[in-house]
Structure formats: C-alpha cells, structure tokens
Design a protein around this motif. Structure first.
Motif, PDB file in Angstrom:
ATOM      1  N   TYR A   1      22.950  34.540  56.042  1.00 35.62           N
ATOM      2  CA  TYR A   1      23.696  35.726  55.658  1.00 35.62           C
ATOM      3  C   TYR A   1      24.167  35.583  54.214  1.00 35.62           C
ATOM      4  O   TYR A   1      24.793  34.613  53.831  1.00 35.62           O
ATOM      5  CB  TYR A   1      24.897  35.909  56.586  1.00 35.62           C
TER       6      TYR A   1
ATOM      7  N   ARG B   1      25.926  46.003  60.860  1.00 39.10           N
ATOM      8  CA  ARG B   1      25.706  44.601  60.548  1.00 39.10           C
ATOM      9  C   ARG B   1      26.974  43.815  60.855  1.00 39.10           C
ATOM     10  O   ARG B   1      28.055  44.392  60.983  1.00 39.10           O
ATOM     11  CB  ARG B   1      25.371  44.443  59.060  1.00 39.10           C
TER      12      ARG B   1
ATOM     13  N   CYS C   1      22.472  33.295  61.245  1.00 37.76           N
ATOM     14  CA  CYS C   1      23.837  33.268  60.723  1.00 37.76           C
ATOM     15  C   CYS C   1      23.925  32.558  59.382  1.00 37.76           C
ATOM     16  O   CYS C   1      24.650  32.978  58.494  1.00 37.76           O
ATOM     17  CB  CYS C   1      24.763  32.610  61.736  1.00 37.76           C
TER      18      CYS C   1
ATOM     19  N   THR D   1      29.397  40.230  59.962  1.00 38.50           N
ATOM     20  CA  THR D   1      29.700  39.203  58.965  1.00 38.50           C
ATOM     21  C   THR D   1      29.597  37.819  59.606  1.00 38.50           C
ATOM     22  O   THR D   1      29.527  37.683  60.829  1.00 38.50           O
ATOM     23  CB  THR D   1      31.121  39.393  58.408  1.00 38.50           C
ATOM     24  N   VAL D   2      29.633  36.798  58.775  1.00 39.21           N
ATOM     25  CA  VAL D   2      29.579  35.437  59.290  1.00 39.21           C
ATOM     26  C   VAL D   2      30.759  35.138  60.213  1.00 39.21           C
ATOM     27  O   VAL D   2      30.575  34.609  61.311  1.00 39.21           O
ATOM     28  CB  VAL D   2      29.515  34.419  58.130  1.00 39.21           C
TER      29      VAL D   2
ATOM     30  N   SER E   1      18.856  43.403  62.470  1.00 38.98           N
ATOM     31  CA  SER E   1      19.869  43.587  61.431  1.00 38.98           C
ATOM     32  C   SER E   1      19.469  44.698  60.475  1.00 38.98           C
ATOM     33  O   SER E   1      20.307  45.515  60.065  1.00 38.98           O
ATOM     34  CB  SER E   1      20.086  42.279  60.674  1.00 38.98           C
TER      35      SER E   1
ATOM     36  N   GLU F   1      26.275  49.153  49.994  1.00 39.18           N
ATOM     37  CA  GLU F   1      27.304  50.082  50.466  1.00 39.18           C
ATOM     38  C   GLU F   1      27.115  51.499  49.919  1.00 39.18           C
ATOM     39  O   GLU F   1      27.642  52.447  50.494  1.00 39.18           O
ATOM     40  CB  GLU F   1      28.695  49.558  50.077  1.00 39.18           C
TER      41      GLU F   1
ATOM     42  N   GLU G   1      25.979  37.877  50.940  1.00 40.85           N
ATOM     43  CA  GLU G   1      26.535  39.101  50.394  1.00 40.85           C
ATOM     44  C   GLU G   1      26.095  39.166  48.944  1.00 40.85           C
ATOM     45  O   GLU G   1      26.532  38.382  48.109  1.00 40.85           O
ATOM     46  CB  GLU G   1      28.057  39.111  50.516  1.00 40.85           C
TER      47      GLU G   1
ATOM     48  N   GLU H   1      32.437  37.170  62.047  1.00 42.38           N
ATOM     49  CA  GLU H   1      32.228  37.915  63.290  1.00 42.38           C
ATOM     50  C   GLU H   1      31.166  37.257  64.160  1.00 42.38           C
ATOM     51  O   GLU H   1      31.256  37.267  65.395  1.00 42.38           O
ATOM     52  CB  GLU H   1      31.817  39.355  62.973  1.00 42.38           C
ATOM     53  N   SER H   2      30.165  36.679  63.523  1.00 41.09           N
ATOM     54  CA  SER H   2      29.086  36.056  64.288  1.00 41.09           C
ATOM     55  C   SER H   2      29.578  34.897  65.131  1.00 41.09           C
ATOM     56  O   SER H   2      28.949  34.526  66.122  1.00 41.09           O
ATOM     57  CB  SER H   2      27.978  35.571  63.345  1.00 41.09           C
TER      58      SER H   2
END
Length: 497
Positions: free
Chosen positions: A24, A162, A21, A164-165, A113, A36, A26, A167-168
């Motif tokens: 991560y 994948r 986590c 996101t932070v 991932s 994307e 972006e 969501e984790s």
C-alpha cells in the motif's frame, strides 16, 4: 484486435491499489491530479475500468495451479526444483510460505482494490454509460472474489472503498458464505445493467454475469437458483457450440460463439519478464505448459517451445474413448508428433509423460526475445459447453428442474463424437466425468474435484486440509496476526482446527 484493455498508462499514475497490505502506497503524483480528484469525466472512469480488467491477465497462475493441483497433470518443468512452489502444490506439501499462493492472493486483491476505487467515487460524475460501466466493474470484482474463495475459503471482505494500512489490521476474514452473498448481490445488480453483446470483445456481458452467478450458486449447492441462472443463458440464444472442437482454442478463433467470457491477451507485447510476470501482456500459461523442442526450429512449426510444465498423465489420456474428437486438440502427444515429422527433436524434462496441454501451446506468431511470455492465446474462462454441463448438474439436483439434463449432456457428447451413437445416461457421475474430458487443461479440474468430493485420486491430498490452500503467512502477519490459519496449515494455537 489483441490490445483490448492494455492502455493503462494514465491510470497507473493515479490508482491507489492494495496489491497486499505491505504494497500500500499513498502517492501524490506531480501536478494537480491525484486519486482524490481524478474522476471528472467518463474517460476517467473508462481508464480506471481498464485498470480493473488488466488484473485478469494474472489469471494465468490460477489456470496453471488448477491443473497441477488436480489429477490431470504433474508439475513438470525443466527440473525437480523448477518453480519449487508449484512443485510443492503438485505434491500437496505446500505451506503458508508458498509464494505462488501469495501471488494469487495479492493479485486478486489488487483487482478488487481497483474495482473498489471506482465504487468509492461512483457518484462523482454522471454520463450515459455509467450504469453499464459500474456493472462491468461489479462483474470483475465478483470474478476476483470467487477466485479467492475457491483458493482460500474465508477471506477479508471489503466492498465500498479502498482501505488504509491501519484499517487492514482491524478487518477479519469473512465467512465464505458472506463473500458469496456479496458476490450474488453484485452479480444480480450487474445482470440488470449489462447488455447481451458488447462492441469490444472481452468486456463483461449479461451472459457472462449469469453464467458466473450460476456457478456461484452451484458451488453453494443452491441448485434451483443455479438451474435458473443457467437457463437464462441457454434460452437467450446468444451462444452455441462450435461444431469443430479442434478449432476452439486456435488464435484465429478467439471470442467465438461458444465463448461466454474470455480473458484477452496481446500478441508480441512483453510488458513483463520472468521476474515480473504479472506485468506480462501475453498468456504466460501457454509458454509454461508447452513442450521443449530442440534442434532445427524449421521442423517445430507451427509450434514454438516452452518450459514443459503441467505434463498430462496417462490416465487422463486413456479416459478418452475411440472416436472422441477432443483428444488430440486437448492433449498434445509429442512422440506421435515427432514420428510424423522426421528429424524433429525434443527434450524430456522433469516428470516427462510425453503429453502436454494442447489447448494452450505456444505458436510461432511473434518475433520477440521470448515467445513463452508473449503468447497471445486468450484464456477461455467460461465456455458454453461448461455452462451446459453445469446446467445438467444443477438440474439433476434441483427440486424444480428447468432443463432436461439428458438433452444438455447430449449436446456436449454429440459434438465430441460427431454423432448421436455415443450418448450416455445423464447422471451425476457421468456429468462430472464429462466435465473432466471436456474441460481438461482449462484450470477447472481441481476445484471441481473439491466441490464434488472426488479428491481421492489426487496424490498426497489430505481430506480436511487440502480443500483450500493456506492463507499466506505474511498476509496474516501484516493483518496484525488477527486471522487464524486454515485447518491443517497452522503452526500456532491460532487456527481453525
């Protein structure tokens, strides 16, 4: 050709992967391409798949821990505090702060991932090989999840994209039964779309997926299903035992007819160093588990020296009967070797027994600063003899056997002794004992002991606790402290106790 899946320079710029986590990121690369808008051609998918395969290289750690946690070997090393987290696992005093266990966690999730990155964008582009490529991807994700379940039991499960932070921090650990259900579904999908043979060694095949599925069933005590999966591998005619056991693990006999799935390593390419072993292109396990030679290097040949980890215990050596051709190729007796090579000297390091893992040793085959992390010996992840013994076990316990367990056990024993005079009855105890002898040094022993309940011979093992390893503390914290720790490892009221 050793550089099988190593050309990942393109994909590392565009994959957003959760190594854990806190790792991560972006990232928007310079230029027009980012994660994307990446998947625009078959080559983009192929490059991304190489990135998923690449995490298999970190399996060296799972391999080592599977041996030192078992009763096959001690931890060893240069000194008593050498790689202290491995020493703790060997002594069964590991805690949630053990960094080796965190590496297993984050490296396996890195592979997952990367696989989920492909799943997320799987419908963006069409091409002829797409279903086969997606099947390879599902096989790899299944392999990584299986490693996690073996080590940690219940683990977070996410499969469609994948995360996101934020969501984790809202994802719970899934019961291992749910993880197994997902693995079964993925492997069954993969089996339908994979070929029996691949043009490039090391890629997932139908046989590899069936063998892994059978193993998943065996771990869940689904014996009829396991027997069925193994039967398909056996009846396919794709595999057979190598007649000479001593040649199976040689570098010039990689991807042989007995290899169902083999993790590919590169000769003479460093990639990483001791501070970043996950980037190494060689099989680090071989260097760590090799003996320490000293003196005149001319006398070492064909071997090079290593870091003396995982010395084999005398009890295992004594289990091999006279005439068993597996003993010498499995266990390297350094004292006998020195006696046969006058002038050869070696160091006796921590927990010295005189015996080392002969299946994975460093050979003098490259000319780089440190051969110990550049050794190219592939990891034989699933061998046909492993399948035969798992099939024997499954058929002994199945309500509708599909193969004769005696015939399966006989194949392995006959190869080991070179005759039919050493056959033993095919019962569970004998099959489990044969697995230990056949697969010693390959990283399976601890997990075999746990699933069969044969853990009393592991020094320090506590039943009800050490069947799984602790969830890394930092991962619990990064998940918002919503996960309970595995039984016996908790330091707070939130536990599974």
């Amino acid at each position: 050709m050793k550089n099988k899946f190593k050309n990942i320079s393109v994909i590392v710029l565009v994959i957003i992967s959760i190594i854990s986590c806190d790792d991560y990121l972006e990232i928007t690369p310079e230029g027009k391409q980012n994660s994307e808008n990446y998947f625009n051609s078959q080559q983009d998918y192929e490059d991304a798949l190489i990135g998923v395969y690449d995490l298999l290289g970190t399996n060296y750690l799972n391999h080592i821990l599977g041996e030192i946690a078992s009763d096959n070997s001690l931890c060893g090393g240069e000194r008593a505090n050498d790689v202290i987290e491995w020493q703790q696992i060997d002594d069964m005093i590991h805690t949630p702060d053990n960094n080796a266990l965190r590496n297993v966690w984050k490296w396996m999730y890195a592979g997952i991932s990367r696989a989920n990155y492909i799943v997320e964008f799987q419908n963006k582009t069409t091409f002829d090989r797409k279903q086969e490529l997606l099947a390879e991807n599902l096989f790899l994700r299944s392999y990584y999840y299986f490693q996690l379940v073996k080590f940690f039991g219940d683990v977070p499960l996410y499969v469609d994209r994948r995360i996101t932070v934020p969501e984790s921090q809202s994802i719970d650990r899934a019961p291992k039964s749910e993880v197994y259900t997902q693995i079964e579904a993925d492997l069954n999908t993969a089996i339908n779309n994979l070929p029996w043979q691949q043009s490039q060694p090391g890629r997932a095949t139908k046989g590899a997926a069936l063998a892994l599925l059978g193993k998943i069933y065996l771990y869940q005590e689904k014996y009829n299903e396991a027997a069925n999966a193994f039967n398909k591998v056996i009846s396919s005619g794709q595999y057979e035992l190598v007649s000479d056991f001593s040649t199976i693990f040689l570098n010039n006999n990689e991807n042989n007819k007995e290899s169902v799935f083999e993790i590919q390593y590169s000769i003479g390419v460093e990639g990483g160093d001791y501070g970043q072993l996950e980037y190494s292109e060689g099989n680090v396990a071989a260097g760590f588990m090799s003996p320490r030679f000293t003196g005149d290097k001319e006398l070492w040949g064909p071997y090079d020296d290593g870091n003396t980890f995982s010395p084999v215990v005398q009890l295992l050596v004594d289990l091999y009967q006279p005439g068993d051709t597996r003993l010498e190729p499995t266990i390297f007796d350094i004292e006998a070797y020195a006696d046969a090579h006058p002038g050869l000297t070696y160091a006796t390091r921590n927990e010295y027994t005189g015996y080392y893992n002969h299946k994975y040793m460093v050979y003098q085959e490259a000319n780089l600063p440190d051969l110990r992390i550049t050794h190219g010996n592939n990891y034989r992840a699933i061998r046909y003899s492993d399948v035969l013994l798992m099939a024997a076990e499954a058929n002994l316990l199945a309500t509708t056997p599909l193969n004769n367990p005696q015939d399966l056990l006989d194949l392995v024993r006959d190869r080991a002794f070179g005759d039919t005079n050493h056959r033993i009855p095919a019962n569970l105890e004998n099959v489990w004992a044969e697995r230990r002898l056949e697969l010693a040094g390959e990283g399976h022993r601890f997990f075999d002991q746990v699933r069969t309940g044969k853990t009393s011979t592991i020094p320090g093992f506590q039943s009800g606790k050490n069947e799984v390893f602790p969830i890394p503390r930092i991962e619990i914290e990064l998940a918002g402290n919503r996960w309970c720790q595995n039984k016996g490892y908790a330091t707070s009221t939130c536990s599974t106790e």
